[in-house]
Each structure stands twice: as structure tokens, then as C-alpha cells.
Design an enzyme around this catalytic site. Structure first.
Site, PDB file in Angstrom:
ATOM      1  N   GLY A  13       0.818  -1.216   0.000  1.00 40.92           N
ATOM      2  CA  GLY A  13       0.000   0.000   0.000  1.00 40.92           C
ATOM      3  C   GLY A  13       0.849   1.262   0.000  1.00 40.92           C
ATOM      4  N   LEU A  30       0.974   3.813   1.800  1.00 41.40           N
ATOM      5  CA  LEU A  30       1.482   4.345   3.079  1.00 41.40           C
ATOM      6  C   LEU A  30       2.025   3.238   3.984  1.00 41.40           C
ATOM      7  CD1 LEU A  30      -1.324   6.950   3.957  1.00 41.40           C
ATOM      8  CD2 LEU A  30       0.951   7.410   3.055  1.00 41.40           C
ATOM      9  N   CYS A  31       2.156   2.019   3.434  1.00 45.95           N
ATOM     10  CA  CYS A  31       2.578   0.873   4.261  1.00 45.95           C
ATOM     11  C   CYS A  31       4.063   0.934   4.597  1.00 45.95           C
ATOM     12  CB  CYS A  31       2.368  -0.429   3.511  1.00 45.95           C
ATOM     13  SG  CYS A  31       0.667  -0.795   3.192  1.00 45.95           S
ATOM     14  N   THR A  32       4.386   0.593   5.823  1.00 48.33           N
ATOM     15  CA  THR A  32       5.795   0.423   6.170  1.00 48.33           C
ATOM     16  C   THR A  32       6.067  -0.996   6.673  1.00 48.33           C
ATOM     17  OG1 THR A  32       5.389   1.309   8.384  1.00 48.33           O
ATOM     18  CG2 THR A  32       6.162   2.872   6.722  1.00 48.33           C
TER      19      THR A  32
END
Ligand code: XMP
Length: 329
Positions: free
Chosen positions: A171, A173-175
Site C-alpha cells: 500500500g 502508506l505501508c511500512t
């Protein structure tokens, strides 16, 4: 492989008009959409207004669960009374709170519940699927995720799931992949799961353009879930922010520090970012553009409907990727 690693191969076409292409698809065992687009159950993407607009455009919104159970059930109830006959879909968690939420949502007639957890190949998710199938007072389709492997698909299907939400760590904004090292690039992940899937598959995370959607559908996904593409629109929850003469809205990962803080959750296991993104106006304009792009892709694939849409892909080099973008300016 992920979306930027491949390009689709044009095929002979007899599609006379792109506007007539049929984009209807399955979202779960018992439900269909007119277009393969789903708004993500994030608290800066899908609230009441997004539910309404997604329905009007032929897709569906998944109402987020960052609100009290009663408020979520009330919102679905209100949506069903205006939008009579519309497909309704909402997110739940697991455990006792998840069960209470599922009962409240089922009792107001929600058609599809999405078990919305970061690691869907989990005993708690399997138990929740079984409990929903055995104990809910009315029949509801259950989509579960997120998953990234064929073994997860097999196990969730064995538990009785009606649809799979696929993609971990891709995604916008995924980390997760940075924090944990776990996750599978989207194309490889989808191919693995589609080799065993017996229920509809929703590709989720990392979709930036209608081209990415067309690639996900080409691999075999039935529909796609969108976050960043729909965030920043009028219908996404949150205020418009004015900064240096420009307009923005907030977009935040469900596991971001901001989301955890705003909703009073423990500030641990942060696996997402938060940011402001430019205000985009009404979501109808965004959705129309995406739908046009998918219809155009069908034309290149010689498909009059998504049922006929089976283009092949080739792998591209970095030079190929550069060539595929405007490179004069
Ligand atoms: P896009 O790329 O459409 O992705 O903006 C939306 C999807 O991202 C997932 N999601 C998260 N994943 N940490 C994650 O690792 C997070 O904080 C987070 N928030 C959302 C989710 O699957 C969503 O649909």
C-alpha cells in the site's frame, strides 16, 4: 514481480465501442458489482458519503471500523434506507469485539463483512470466519485478509470464506516491509493466490493508476480495493485543509501513529505513514477516469467484458518502464 515489472500484450480486438464494454464482476461468492472498484475500509477513505458515491458509480465502499459499533451499524442502516437495494459492506475485527460488531452489522442487513486485519493468515481470522458462518443470525458473505500466499487462501477457503483480500505491504502508506521484512510484490502474490483460489479475489494496495487496475485484473483478480486513489476526494472523511494557497486532505495508514493516536489505541506496532494529499474534488470524476481506463484496456485485450479479459504480459526492464511514461517533457 509487481505492477511496474510488467506490461500487457495487445490482442486482436472486435470491440466496436469502449463505452459498451461490460465491467461487471464478482466481489464475493454471492455478490456482484457493475464495476470492479472497492473503496478501502480506511478512516480517511470510506465513510457514509463514500458508500453513497461508490454505489452510484457501480462499485462499493467498505465502511471502516474506527468508530463505535452502534455508529457503524447506524451508518449502514442509513445507507440502506436511502440507497434502497444497494450492496452494503463493512469492516470488522476479530475476537469478542469483532463478534459484537458482526452481529450489529448483520442485524441491520449488511451484505458483506470484511475481516480487516494486517495478517489474515491467522488462527484468529480462521476462527472468526467459522464463527460468522455458524453463529450469525442472518446469512452474510465474509471476505477476509489481508493475505499474500496460496497456503493462506487454501486455509481461509477451508474455513468457509466467500472472498479474499490480497496484498501485504504494497500500500502507498505501508511500512510493513520496512518494519518487518514481510510482504510479497503484488503480481507474484496475486499469481500465487489465483493458482488455488475458488472464491473471488480482491487485489489491495499499491494501485496508482487505471493501468495498475488493468494489470491486476489481467492476472486474474476479480476486483480491486483502492486507498490513495480515492483519498483526498470530497467524499473521503476529513476536512479540507488550506496550506500556502492550495487545498489538501489527510490520508493515513490504518496502522499509522496518527490513526492509533486519534482512536486512542496503544502507540505500538506502527506500520504505516500519514500525510496530506492534494484535494481532488468529487470522487465521481476520479472513478469515471478509472472506468474509462479499464474499458480501454478491455479494448486492447479484445474483450467485450471482463469475462473475456485474459491478456498476457511481458516483463519489462527499467528502460522499458521509462519508455512507457511520457519522456519528452
Ligand atoms: P493504497 O496503495 O491504495 O493502499 O493507498 C491501500 C491499502 O493499504 C493497506 N493499508 C496499510 N498497510 N500499514 C500497512 O502495512 C498501514 O498502516 C495501512 N493502512 C492501509 C490496506 O490494505 C489498504 O486497503
Amino acid at each position: 514481480l509487481t505492477y511496474d515489472d510488467i506490461q500487457l500484450v495487445p490482442k486482436f480486438s472486435n470491440v466496436s465501442s469502449r463505452t459498451n464494454v461490460d465491467l461487471s464482476c464478482k466481489i464475493s461468492k454471492n455478490y456482484e458489482l457493475a464495476v470492479p472498484l472497492v473503496a478501502s475500509c480506511m478512516d480517511t477513505v470510506c465513510g457514509y458519503d463514500m458508500l453513497v458515491s461508490m454505489n452510484k458509480m457501480g462499485g462499493v465502499g467498505c465502511l471502516h471500523r474506527f468508530m463505535p459499533i452502534e455508529e457503524q451499524a447506524r451508518t449502514i442502516s442509513k445507507f440502506r434506507k436511502e440507497q434502497w437495494g444497494a450492496l452494503s459492506m463493512a469492516a470488522i475485527g476479530v475476537g469478542e469485539e469483532g463478534k459484537k460488531r458482526a452481529i450489529a452489522l448483520a442485524s441491520v442487513g449488511t451484505h458483506i463483512l470484511v475481516i480487516d486485519v494486517a495478517h489474515g493468515h491467522h488462527e484468529n481470522v480462521i476462527n472468526m470466519i467459522k464463527w460468522c458462518k455458524e453463529s450469525l443470525p442472518v446469512k452474510v458473505d465474509i471476505i477476509a485478509g489481508n493475505i499474500a500466499t496460496s497456503q493462506a487462501a487454501v486455509d481461509l477457503q477451508e474455513a468457509g470464506v466467500d472472498g479474499l483480500r490480497v496484498g501485504i505491504g504494497g500500500g502507498s502508506l505501508c511500512t510493513t516491509r520496512i518494519q518487518t521484512g514481510f510482504g510479497i510484490p503484488n503480481v507474484t502474490c496475486l499469481e500465487d493466490i489465483l493458482s488455488v483460489s475458488e472464491v473471488p479475489v480482491m487485489a489491495d494496495g499499491g494501485i496508482r493508476t487505471s493501468g495498475d487496475i488493468s494489470k491486476a485484473l489481467a492476472i486474474g483478480a476479480d476486483c480491486v480495493m483502492l486507498g490513495s486513489l480515492l483519498a483526498g476526494t470530497q467524499e473521503a472523511p476529513g476536512k479540507i485543509i488550506e496550506k500556502n494557497g492550495s487545498l489538501y486532505k489527510r490520508y493515513r495508514g490504518s496502522a499509522s501513529l496518527e490513526t492509533k493516536t486519534v482512536h486512542g489505541q496503544a502507540e505500538r506496532n506502527v506500520e504505516g505513514e500519514s500525510t496530506i494529499i492534494p484535494f481532488k474534488g468529487g470522487v465521481k470524476f476520479i472513478l469515471s477516469g478509472l472506468i474509462d481506463g479499464i474499458k480501454s484496456a478491455c479494448s486492447y485485450a479484445g474483450a467485450n467484458s471482463l469475462d473475456e479479459y485474459y491478456p498476457e504480459y511481458v516483463r519489462v526492464t527499467n528502460a522499458g518502464l521509462t519508455e512507457g511514461k511520457p519522456h519528452l517533457l
